[in-house]
Scaffold this active site. Structure first.
Site, PDB file in Angstrom:
ATOM      1  N   GLN A 126      -6.264  -5.221   5.633  1.00  0.00           N
ATOM      2  CA  GLN A 126      -6.211  -3.803   5.709  1.00  0.00           C
ATOM      3  C   GLN A 126      -6.797  -2.933   4.923  1.00  0.00           C
ATOM      4  OE1 GLN A 126      -2.456  -2.296   3.858  1.00  0.00           O
ATOM      5  NE2 GLN A 126      -2.355  -0.863   4.721  1.00  0.00           N
ATOM      6  N   GLY A 127      -8.182  -2.237   5.363  1.00  0.00           N
ATOM      7  CA  GLY A 127      -9.171  -1.979   4.591  1.00  0.00           C
ATOM      8  C   GLY A 127      -8.306  -0.134   4.269  1.00  0.00           C
ATOM      9  N   SER A 129      -6.825   1.406   0.693  1.00  0.00           N
ATOM     10  CA  SER A 129      -7.425   2.128  -0.800  1.00  0.00           C
ATOM     11  C   SER A 129      -8.634   1.583  -0.989  1.00  0.00           C
ATOM     12  CB  SER A 129      -6.905   0.623  -1.590  1.00  0.00           C
ATOM     13  OG  SER A 129      -5.651   1.222  -1.307  1.00  0.00           O
ATOM     14  N   SER A 161      -5.338  -7.195   0.206  1.00  0.00           N
ATOM     15  CA  SER A 161      -4.843  -8.796   0.626  1.00  0.00           C
ATOM     16  C   SER A 161      -5.569  -8.898   1.846  1.00  0.00           C
ATOM     17  CB  SER A 161      -3.462  -8.424   1.027  1.00  0.00           C
ATOM     18  OG  SER A 161      -2.494  -7.267   0.187  1.00  0.00           O
ATOM     19  N   GLU A 244       5.050  -0.156   7.568  1.00  0.00           N
ATOM     20  CA  GLU A 244       4.997  -0.953   5.991  1.00  0.00           C
ATOM     21  C   GLU A 244       6.437  -0.783   5.134  1.00  0.00           C
ATOM     22  OE1 GLU A 244       1.926  -2.089   3.083  1.00  0.00           O
ATOM     23  OE2 GLU A 244       1.696   0.428   3.526  1.00  0.00           O
ATOM     24  N   SER A 381       3.387   3.384  -4.682  1.00  0.00           N
ATOM     25  CA  SER A 381       4.256   3.251  -5.803  1.00  0.00           C
ATOM     26  C   SER A 381       5.319   4.030  -6.040  1.00  0.00           C
ATOM     27  CB  SER A 381       2.988   3.647  -6.766  1.00  0.00           C
ATOM     28  OG  SER A 381       3.006   4.538  -7.110  1.00  0.00           O
ATOM     29  N   GLU A 383       6.737   5.780  -8.396  1.00  0.00           N
ATOM     30  CA  GLU A 383       6.400   6.820  -7.458  1.00  0.00           C
ATOM     31  C   GLU A 383       6.539   7.704  -7.059  1.00  0.00           C
ATOM     32  OE1 GLU A 383       5.004   5.506  -9.771  1.00  0.00           O
ATOM     33  OE2 GLU A 383       5.885   5.065 -11.501  1.00  0.00           O
TER      34      GLU A 383
HETATM   35  C1  LIG Z   1      -0.809  -6.726  -4.235  1.00  0.00           C
HETATM   36  C2  LIG Z   1      -1.736  -5.276  -4.114  1.00  0.00           C
HETATM   37  C3  LIG Z   1      -1.334  -5.954  -2.583  1.00  0.00           C
HETATM   38  C4  LIG Z   1      -2.039  -4.319  -1.772  1.00  0.00           C
HETATM   39  N1  LIG Z   1      -2.905  -4.825  -1.194  1.00  0.00           N
HETATM   40  C5  LIG Z   1      -3.114  -3.901  -0.362  1.00  0.00           C
HETATM   41  C6  LIG Z   1      -3.956  -4.240   0.954  1.00  0.00           C
HETATM   42  O1  LIG Z   1      -4.184  -5.225   1.436  1.00  0.00           O
HETATM   43  N2  LIG Z   1      -4.313  -3.360   1.815  1.00  0.00           N
HETATM   44  C7  LIG Z   1      -4.791  -1.865   0.577  1.00  0.00           C
HETATM   45  O2  LIG Z   1      -5.496  -1.032   1.392  1.00  0.00           O
HETATM   46  N3  LIG Z   1      -3.855  -1.289   0.077  1.00  0.00           N
HETATM   47  C8  LIG Z   1      -3.693  -2.577  -1.262  1.00  0.00           C
HETATM   48  N4  LIG Z   1      -3.040  -2.265  -2.180  1.00  0.00           N
HETATM   49  C9  LIG Z   1      -3.430  -1.067  -2.939  1.00  0.00           C
HETATM   50  C10 LIG Z   1      -2.113  -0.490  -3.290  1.00  0.00           C
HETATM   51  O3  LIG Z   1      -1.399   0.200  -1.412  1.00  0.00           O
HETATM   52  C11 LIG Z   1      -2.451   1.053  -3.761  1.00  0.00           C
HETATM   53  O4  LIG Z   1      -2.904   0.457  -5.293  1.00  0.00           O
HETATM   54  C12 LIG Z   1      -1.561   1.858  -4.912  1.00  0.00           C
HETATM   55  O5  LIG Z   1      -0.998   2.398  -3.548  1.00  0.00           O
HETATM   56  C13 LIG Z   1      -1.681   2.591  -6.269  1.00  0.00           C
HETATM   57  O6  LIG Z   1      -2.451   2.784  -5.735  1.00  0.00           O
HETATM   58  P1  LIG Z   1      -3.415   3.122  -7.265  1.00  0.00           P
HETATM   59  O7  LIG Z   1      -3.478   1.285  -7.351  1.00  0.00           O
HETATM   60  O8  LIG Z   1      -5.159   3.499  -6.867  1.00  0.00           O
HETATM   61  O9  LIG Z   1      -3.304   3.273  -8.353  1.00  0.00           O
HETATM   62  P2  LIG Z   1      -3.096   5.234  -8.294  1.00  0.00           P
HETATM   63  O10 LIG Z   1      -2.993   6.268  -6.958  1.00  0.00           O
HETATM   64  O11 LIG Z   1      -4.044   5.686  -9.585  1.00  0.00           O
HETATM   65  O12 LIG Z   1      -1.588   4.960  -9.516  1.00  0.00           O
HETATM   66  C14 LIG Z   1      -1.857   5.237 -10.980  1.00  0.00           C
HETATM   67  C15 LIG Z   1      -0.289   5.350 -11.568  1.00  0.00           C
HETATM   68  O13 LIG Z   1      -0.268   7.030 -11.279  1.00  0.00           O
HETATM   69  C16 LIG Z   1       1.011   6.824  -9.888  1.00  0.00           C
HETATM   70  N5  LIG Z   1       0.657   8.843  -9.340  1.00  0.00           N
HETATM   71  C17 LIG Z   1      -0.500   8.610  -8.768  1.00  0.00           C
HETATM   72  N6  LIG Z   1      -0.528  10.041  -7.935  1.00  0.00           N
HETATM   73  C18 LIG Z   1       0.941  10.147  -8.263  1.00  0.00           C
HETATM   74  C19 LIG Z   1       1.253  11.205  -8.485  1.00  0.00           C
HETATM   75  N7  LIG Z   1       0.813  12.302  -7.271  1.00  0.00           N
HETATM   76  N8  LIG Z   1       2.769  11.507  -8.926  1.00  0.00           N
HETATM   77  C20 LIG Z   1       3.498  10.708 -10.286  1.00  0.00           C
HETATM   78  N9  LIG Z   1       2.643   9.671  -9.978  1.00  0.00           N
HETATM   79  C21 LIG Z   1       1.460   9.085  -9.704  1.00  0.00           C
HETATM   80  C22 LIG Z   1       0.752   5.434  -9.906  1.00  0.00           C
HETATM   81  O14 LIG Z   1       2.545   5.479  -9.164  1.00  0.00           O
HETATM   82  C23 LIG Z   1       0.844   4.816 -10.600  1.00  0.00           C
HETATM   83  O15 LIG Z   1       1.903   4.325 -11.619  1.00  0.00           O
HETATM   84  C24 LIG Z   1      -2.653  -4.070  -2.915  1.00  0.00           C
HETATM   85  C25 LIG Z   1      -1.978  -3.532  -4.140  1.00  0.00           C
HETATM   86  C26 LIG Z   1      -1.569  -4.217  -4.659  1.00  0.00           C
HETATM   87  C27 LIG Z   1      -1.227  -4.004  -6.359  1.00  0.00           C
END
Ligand SMILES: Cc1cc2nc3c(=O)[nH]c(=O)nc-3n(C[C@H](O)[C@H](O)[C@H](O)COP(=O)(O)OP(=O)(O)OC[C@H]3O[C@@H](n4cnc5c(N)ncnc54)[C@H](O)[C@@H]3O)c2cc1C
Length: 396
Positions: A126-127, A129, A161, A244, A381, A383
């Site tokens: 899945q591409g 993020s 992933s 999902e 997440s 939040e």
């Molecule tokens: C093990 C793992 C596997 C993954 N696999 C995939 C995958 O296969 N394909 C893919 O596309 N993605 C994947 N992801 C990505 C995942 O979907 C993102 O990590 C997730 O959406 C959070 O985005 P971010 O990491 O950019 O954090 P950010 O969006 O930068 O968030 C950082 C923190 O800020 C908080 N936050 C952000 N915005 C708000 C808001 N509006 N209000 C309150 N709090 C907020 C978040 O809750 C978090 O605590 C994976 C992530 C992990 C950890």
């Protein structure tokens, strides 16, 4: 609201349970009971067994290899599979891109991709993020520019992933940078063997290699690989992310985990008394079991409402399932740390398990504990789920 299974559903559950008991290969089952991840080969082997039985994609429409099971039967099937335990099918194909293709794709895409997804001949990742575009996914920047009958793709995905195994990646790409951000995104299927793609591993906190960065440098993608209409990708992504979230409660996984905790706690002895006989530990287990029961009932209520909803829409209450499911999975991983006690150390990654100092099951516990932190991040997440609940469930 009646949350009990009917006679027919109970008979179905017995059939499914008997199948899993007989069909899950012993080595895969033992691996899962020990808390280890199935390998690529394990998943392919298990998917082929399901496909031979006609159960690889039961939630798909019959014309594409699915069944006509009701949502309740599909729920029973998933729960029984988790509790067997058997590996969950690779979600990126069967739960994510498959339903997008049969709902929004054209006939050629359905013919080409769906059978290979169902049998795991093609491994998808899945591409979505990107760096800086996770929660705020619609801000994604990876660019796809149409040139004749191709798109030229440049940019980066992250946290992808299992991309190291993937044959294909489904991507959200920006096709129009000059409109409201949600309106300039398209959904593109990209062959991972295309020149210009580089996959780099990211090491996880448990020491394992589960996620990656994927770079695209002038990657040429046939325009035939666009799903649906150009610039409508955000609609398809919302549809996909809803699926999902529902599958993420993992009630069956947590039930199986609690069974394992009780089993191991009756073998573990601290201070001359079996852990399972110690009041403080029993209280902790009971508290998690109660929460799990409440989650199961909530999941059944969401399921009971399913028939009343419009097709291709998700109940926003599934965000509750996502948050509580994650909390409970993490709580069970903490209970396992209580059970393993000092044998959790020295901490070793799953890929580097040496002969154990303590009992044979000890080395997998700490990696599983650290790995479980991810559940409250991926798929949206905690939040972000709370924001959805505030707006769509509580109307705040
Ligand atoms: C093990 C793992 C596997 C993954 N696999 C995939 C995958 O296969 N394909 C893919 O596309 N993605 C994947 N992801 C990505 C995942 O979907 C993102 O990590 C997730 O959406 C959070 O985005 P971010 O990491 O950019 O954090 P950010 O969006 O930068 O968030 C950082 C923190 O800020 C908080 N936050 C952000 N915005 C708000 C808001 N509006 N209000 C309150 N709090 C907020 C978040 O809750 C978090 O605590 C994976 C992530 C992990 C950890």
């Amino acid at each position: 609201m009646n949350l009990s299974f009917t006679k027919d559903e109970l008979a179905f559950r017995d059939d499914v349970r008997a199948f899993f008991r007989a069909a899950v290969p012993a080595d895969i089952r033992e691996k899962l009971i020990a808390g280890l991840h199935p390998s690529k080969n394990d998943l392919v082997r298990w998917t082929r067994i399901l496909a031979d039985k006609g159960w690889a994609v039961p939630h798909w429409p019959v014309e594409y290899g699915g069944t006509d099971w009701s949502p309740v039967k599909q729920y029973i099937f998933t729960e029984e599979m988790s509790q067997a335990p058997a590996p969950a099918p690779l979600p990126f194909g069967v739960n994510m891109v498959g339903p997008v293709i049969y709902t929004f794709g054209n006939d050629a895409q359905k013919k080409r991709f769906l059978p290979r997804i169902a049998t795991l001949e093609d491994w998808w990742c899945q591409g979505f993020s990107e760096p800086g575009s996770g929660s705020d996914l619609a801000s994604l920047k990876m660019r796809a520019v149409r040139k004749g009958n191709q798109y030229v793709v440049n940019g980066q995905k992250t946290w992808t992933s299992l991309a190291q195994y993937a044959d294909w990646i489904f991507c959200l790409v920006r096709t129009d940078p000059n409109v409201k951000k949600q309106l300039g995104i398209s959904f593109l299927l990209i062959d991972m063997k295309s020149p210009g793609i580089t996959v780099r591993p990211i090491q996880m906190i448990d020491g394992g290699h589960e996620v990656n960065e994927v770079f695209f440098d002038d990657v040429r993608v046939p325009a035939d690989n666009l799903v649906g209409e150009e610039n409508r990708g955000w609609d398809y992504a919302k549809f996909l992310l809803g699926n999902e979230r529902f599958n993420i409660a993992c009630v069956g996984v947590s039930k199986e985990r609690i069974r394992r905790i009780k089993d191991l706690a009756s073998q573990a002895c601290f201070g001359g008394q079996r852990l399972i006989d110690q009041a403080h530990f029993r209280e902790k287990v009971a508290a998690v079991e109660l929460q799990l029961k409440a989650l199961e009932i909530t999941q059944l209520r969401v399921l009971a409402n399913e028939s009343k909803r419009q097709k291709a829409t998700q109940d926003p209450a599934s965000s509750i399932l996502k948050i509580k499911g994650a909390e409970i999975q993490q709580a069970t991983s903490e209970l396992l740390m209580d059970v393993v006690g000092p044998y959790a150390l020295p901490f070793q990654s799953e890929e580097d398990l040496e002969p154990p100092i303590g009992p044979g099951w000890a080395p997998s516990i700490a990696p599983a504990y650290f790995n479980a932190r991810k559940v409250s991040i991926y798929g949206g997440s905690d939040e972000i789920q709370k924001n959805i609940i505030a707006k769509a469930v509580l109307g705040l």
